[in-house]
Enzyme design. Structure first.
Site, PDB file in Angstrom:
ATOM      1  N   SER A   1      31.962  -6.261  27.376  1.00 39.48           N
ATOM      2  CA  SER A   1      31.372  -5.361  28.359  1.00 39.48           C
ATOM      3  C   SER A   1      30.545  -6.161  29.366  1.00 39.48           C
ATOM      4  CB  SER A   1      30.535  -4.294  27.644  1.00 39.48           C
ATOM      5  OG  SER A   1      30.200  -3.247  28.523  1.00 39.48           O
TER       6      SER A   1
ATOM      7  N   ASP B   1      40.093   2.137  26.114  1.00 43.64           N
ATOM      8  CA  ASP B   1      38.846   1.876  26.843  1.00 43.64           C
ATOM      9  C   ASP B   1      39.016   2.382  28.275  1.00 43.64           C
ATOM     10  OD1 ASP B   1      36.635   0.868  28.174  1.00 43.64           O
ATOM     11  OD2 ASP B   1      36.884  -1.185  27.448  1.00 43.64           O
TER      12      ASP B   1
ATOM     13  N   HIS C   1      35.811   2.003  24.579  1.00 40.09           N
ATOM     14  CA  HIS C   1      35.086   0.801  24.972  1.00 40.09           C
ATOM     15  C   HIS C   1      34.312   0.181  23.806  1.00 40.09           C
ATOM     16  CE1 HIS C   1      33.152  -1.929  27.731  1.00 40.09           C
ATOM     17  NE2 HIS C   1      31.962  -1.527  27.371  1.00 40.09           N
TER      18      HIS C   1
END
Lengths: 404, 404
Positions: free
Chosen positions: A169, A335, A368
């Protein structure tokens, strides 16, 4: 109200967290007015400090250092227990003895990001000019600034070239920034569930979160620390909205569906009838104790500003031209915050730049957040890639190093 | 502060909207204590009222009535100008003379939903028992309650069977509820961008919105109307979060990307640097003038509670067993709020129930909001389906009716 009087009213977790902002339980490197940090905004930060942890042992030729970069609300406690929450390190499944990022073999460094709230200079830190927390007087921070601060730390540790930079991320953004800004100092790079820019939709979600914080009167124009307040409600709403984006619709359906919370029937009211409501409220409430509201503003802004191609005439490949770093780019099928398309854009740019790049899209229903969870294919991918890269760099395996 | 004194402090739009809650500019049907509305909660509402508009002419055998159902924040002004905002009817492209829902041929009825704020009984309406706005003393409303109130209106208008019920999003939920609850009163049903239940992810987004409203101290536990307040900031945040879900990532990227708002460079601050931020802020701020915060709570809750299969032992097909209604189910490729999978679930259930059903997935980059926008394929689909159904029901075409 003085700051110390205000702190006396806070609960224990929050008190602990506030004290960690300047005096972290982890290691910390201090940089004085002789070593200012140059920021993308054109401003300088001095003095400043960076809080970090290490795990494993740096080898004699300093060739086995792995920098782990944390995500938006992460911290330096990647394998060790977080002093505020008491919870185990956030990536204990990934980093540790015998783990994919094997601390029997590698020397792992993880630093709290600039703008964060657990010991690296951020908006909750004391501004030496005023003796009060910076709040909004802290200059805006970028991902490049965060990476520049990490490079200063790596310098202090006497490490010329990192064996690897790994992160998911916002951590993956830092990995890409490292590779773009310090190509000679990164042997291998592993950006996971990330992208080379923050998308319009992602900026939109961050803006909602910031507006939620700023709408809370307890935010006090950013000065809640000296006012003895905490914009808990606003920050909780921000976290709730963000949390939805970390999961896939599929995983929310599988985990909660339309299940009711501790009841047989709908209550025909605004209580948390559904498990998903109860879960989200819990996520919001538990977050505010461990995170600083202004840090949330600064770090989300750093992500929004991230756009590597933007600095290279819109051509991402230019950022990586001639790079010798070997890359392993990872995405997850469900995601939707950093969808596979964003990773592929990075892969295509790296390929166009002639880089050594492998790409793995992992089939996971978890959205995610998969990068933080028990995902065997992710672990196998990272383990395999780092082992191969370690062999290429001549870093002995754990058995070999024991034998040595 | 008295309510009238409080209202004097409000701006013109908000004042107008508040007066519309009880005394709408549109048509309104009143139901007295002799005609209570039975609610799913087990409670009764009496007296109550339903505000609506009509367009076109009801034919002699009352066979050409089309009920248009509006979405979460829509209203009865489907083709005529909204008295609060002054804007044209929200579905003027779809409904009108010569339009797909052709008012030269059909008699169109559109009612403000129960729980709404433009003239149908809702939380901003005066509770006759107290002389003050209901606020949270209004019972929780469901989609079935909304449909029951519409059926009472249709009764008043002397219409036995509706030629068609048409609506998108929450409007589509009402369409499905009509078909399930009053199969003999619906000749044709057109649910667009909808589903037969609200998903976990959708409940999650609604809960964030409600928490944002309730976190605003100006919400006053729901009593802001008598307190002379308006939880504008909280409602704006709720709208911002919701608005993101109405667009696709693709359309946000195409429309805004990372474009900056009225500037050449990033400002390194928390102003709306990006167009998407400025756009979202505008969406939030313009919404609060035209919508009541408590209505937002009630109507989102109605959507959350919606689950037709849940009332039929989890088997959606049972809800439509033996139906003679003909269906046209429509979804959009990039709608992630009510994705095609939700529509397909409806189509499969209808097929299993032996219904006459056609299904169209429209390729559009615009996400959920596509149903409100200029989408030629949508218009062609609705026009074609309604024309065919009208022929089947013996409703003359516009030319034929002129000739008659």
């Amino acid at each position: 109200m003085t700051q110390s009087a205000a702190i006396a009213d806070l609960d224990e977790t929050e008190q602990k967290r506030r004290s960690e902002a300047d005096r972290p339980s982890s290691l910390v490197e201090h940089f004085g007015t002789d070593a200012p940090l140059n920021l993308d905004s054109g401003k300088q930060l001095a003095p400043w400090q960076i809080a970090y942890t290490t795990a494993g042992t740096l080898n004699a030729d300093k060739s086995n250092a792995v920098l782990v970069c944390h995500a938006l609300t992460g911290d330096q406690y990647v394998t060790s227990s977080n002093p505020v929450t008491g919870k185990p390190g956030w990536w204990s499944m990934m980093v540790g003895p015998g783990k994919p990022v094997d601390t029997d073999r590698f020397f792992v460094i993880c630093a709290n990001v600039l703008g964060g709230c657990l010991g690296t200079t951020g908006p909750a830190s004391i501004n030496p000019e005023t003796g009060k927390p910076y709040a909004l007087s802290l200059p805006i921070i970028t991902i490049a600034d965060i990476v520049r601060s990490q490079a200063a730390l790596v310098d202090r540790l006497g490490i010329e070239t990192l064996f690897a930079v790994v992160g998911g991320s916002m951590g993956g953004m830092q990995v890409l920034e490292w590779a773009a800004s310090y190509p000679d100092r990164v042997f291998a790079a592993v950006p996971i569930a990330a992208g080379a820019r923050h998308s319009s939709q992602n900026i939109a979600f961050h803006e909602v979160g910031r507006q939620a914080v700023m709408a809370d009167p307890d935010w006090c124009g950013g000065n809640y620390l000296v006012e003895g307040k905490n914009p808990k409600k606003g920050l909780a709403v921000a976290r709730m909205a963000a949390h939805i984006t970390y999961m896939s619709g599929q995983s929310l359906h599988a985990k909660f569906g339309r299940n009711l919370q501790d009841r047989e029937q709908l209550t025909f009211g605004f209580e948390a009838d559904f498990q998903i409501e109860s879960y989200l409220r819990h996520q919001g409430m538990s977050f505010v104790d461990r995170f600083d509201a202004n840090s949330y503003l600064y770090v989300t802004r750093a992500m929004d500003y991230f756009d590597i191609a933007g600095r290279h005439g819109g051509v991402l490949a230019r950022a990586f031209k001639g790079t010798k770093t070997r890359f392993c780019v990872v995405s997850f099928t469900t995601d939707w915050l950093f969808p596979t398309a964003e990773s592929k854009m990075v892969v295509h740019a790296l390929s166009a730049a002639g880089a050594n790049v492998s790409f793995v899209e992992i089939d996971s229903p978890r959205g995610h957040d998969a990068f933080l969870l028990d995902e065997p294919e992710l672990f196998a991918t990272i383990r395999g890639f780092l082992s191969g890269a370690a062999r290429a760099r001549g870093i002995p395996g754990p058995a070999e190093s024991e034998a040595a």
